[in-house]
Scaffold this motif. Sequence first.
Motif, short mmCIF file in Angstrom:
data_model
loop_
_atom_site.label_atom_id
_atom_site.label_comp_id
_atom_site.label_asym_id
_atom_site.label_seq_id
_atom_site.Cartn_x
_atom_site.Cartn_y
_atom_site.Cartn_z
N LYS A 43 4.23 4.95 4.28
CA LYS A 43 3.34 4.14 5.12
C LYS A 43 2.46 3.20 4.27
O LYS A 43 2.37 2.00 4.56
CB LYS A 43 2.44 5.03 5.98
N SER A 44 1.83 3.78 3.25
CA SER A 44 0.94 2.95 2.41
C SER A 44 1.74 1.89 1.65
O SER A 44 1.29 0.75 1.51
CB SER A 44 0.19 3.81 1.39
N THR A 45 2.89 2.28 1.18
CA THR A 45 3.74 1.33 0.46
C THR A 45 4.14 0.20 1.39
O THR A 45 4.07 -0.99 1.01
CB THR A 45 5.00 2.04 -0.07
N SER A 48 1.22 -2.13 1.97
CA SER A 48 0.90 -2.96 0.80
C SER A 48 1.94 -4.06 0.61
O SER A 48 1.60 -5.17 0.20
CB SER A 48 0.73 -2.11 -0.46
N HIS A 79 -5.98 -6.54 4.81
CA HIS A 79 -5.40 -5.21 4.54
C HIS A 79 -6.50 -4.30 4.06
O HIS A 79 -7.22 -4.65 3.13
CB HIS A 79 -4.32 -5.36 3.45
N PRO A 81 -6.97 -0.79 2.31
CA PRO A 81 -6.17 0.23 1.65
C PRO A 81 -6.57 1.64 2.06
O PRO A 81 -7.63 1.86 2.65
CB PRO A 81 -6.43 -0.02 0.17
N GLN A 82 -5.73 2.59 1.69
CA GLN A 82 -5.98 3.99 2.05
C GLN A 82 -7.30 4.48 1.44
O GLN A 82 -8.04 5.20 2.08
CB GLN A 82 -4.82 4.85 1.57
N ASP A 159 -4.77 0.99 6.66
CA ASP A 159 -4.16 2.22 6.18
C ASP A 159 -5.08 3.39 6.51
O ASP A 159 -6.14 3.54 5.90
CB ASP A 159 -3.92 2.10 4.67
N GLU A 160 -4.68 4.20 7.47
CA GLU A 160 -5.46 5.38 7.91
C GLU A 160 -6.94 5.04 8.13
O GLU A 160 -7.81 5.58 7.46
CB GLU A 160 -5.29 6.52 6.91
N SER A 190 -1.75 2.63 10.11
CA SER A 190 -0.93 3.76 9.69
C SER A 190 -1.69 5.06 9.92
O SER A 190 -2.93 5.08 9.85
CB SER A 190 -0.56 3.66 8.21
#
Length: 226
Positions: A43-45, A48, A79, A81-82, A159-160, A190
Amino acid sequence: MNALDARDLQFAYPDGTTALDGIELTIEAGERVAILGPNGAGKSTLLSLLAGLREPASGDVTYFETDDPADALRDRIAHCPQAPADYLFNATVREDLEYGPAQLDVDRADAEARIADLTAEFDLDGLVDKPPFRLSGGEQRRAALAAALAVEPDLLLLDEPVADVDAGHRETIFDALDRRNEAGTTVVVSTPSADLVPRVADRVVLLDRAGSIARDGPVRDVLTDG
Ligand code: ADP
Ligand code: ADP
């Protein structure tokens, strides 16, 4: 109009781990999409790559049916990020909120008005003068989301977005995302938690452990028949 089109994305990390294998994904402008899958599904990939932070080994992504790469669309794509701390690198939370609009040459008064609104919306009043590293994980998450929204993007890749966030502030975030979506923003979130999906999305893309799409469809279809 499509917000993004990803064609046959392949990605492996330098140690040989295949993270994405043949991702085909079209998201229309205005959709609310959840990327669901277990830890390590990719998911993170995927987020990104969609954000243009990594290059796929093969395949490509187009945005808004243009030929512009993601890094030419910083005014339209955000975006988170996580790890929210990766998005907070200024001396204070306020400077992080100011950073995106300043990069985009947003008029100073307009930027200050946006930041005042976001500070109230994300309950950051007591936090804006602190260094981001002094914030708790959930506070950092709210600050990072507010910083991402300060550029008023058309496409949000999150991301989350409620990891580490308490129940009350989860609602704050969900409501904020709903407001942006109602105004036309495409929202991609995600999560490893199927429970969250109906609150954040109409459509769910389920990734399997091999980094491929196992299911893609309306939330009620994908999450009811397993
Ligand atoms: P998710 O976000 O769904 O938990 P990730 O995209 O973080 O999944 O990871 C996908 C796969 O790639 C996992 O097998 C993970 O262990 C691996 N991975 C992630 N980052 C790296 C890295 N920097 N180097 C090597 N493997 C990685
Ligand atoms: P790049 O080096 O890839 O151009 P930057 O770090 O300059 O990336 O950030 C580009 C854009 O990303 C900014 O204009 C903004 O939209 C967003 N951004 C990145 N980090 C932040 C942050 N901490 N606060 C607000 N926006 C950010």
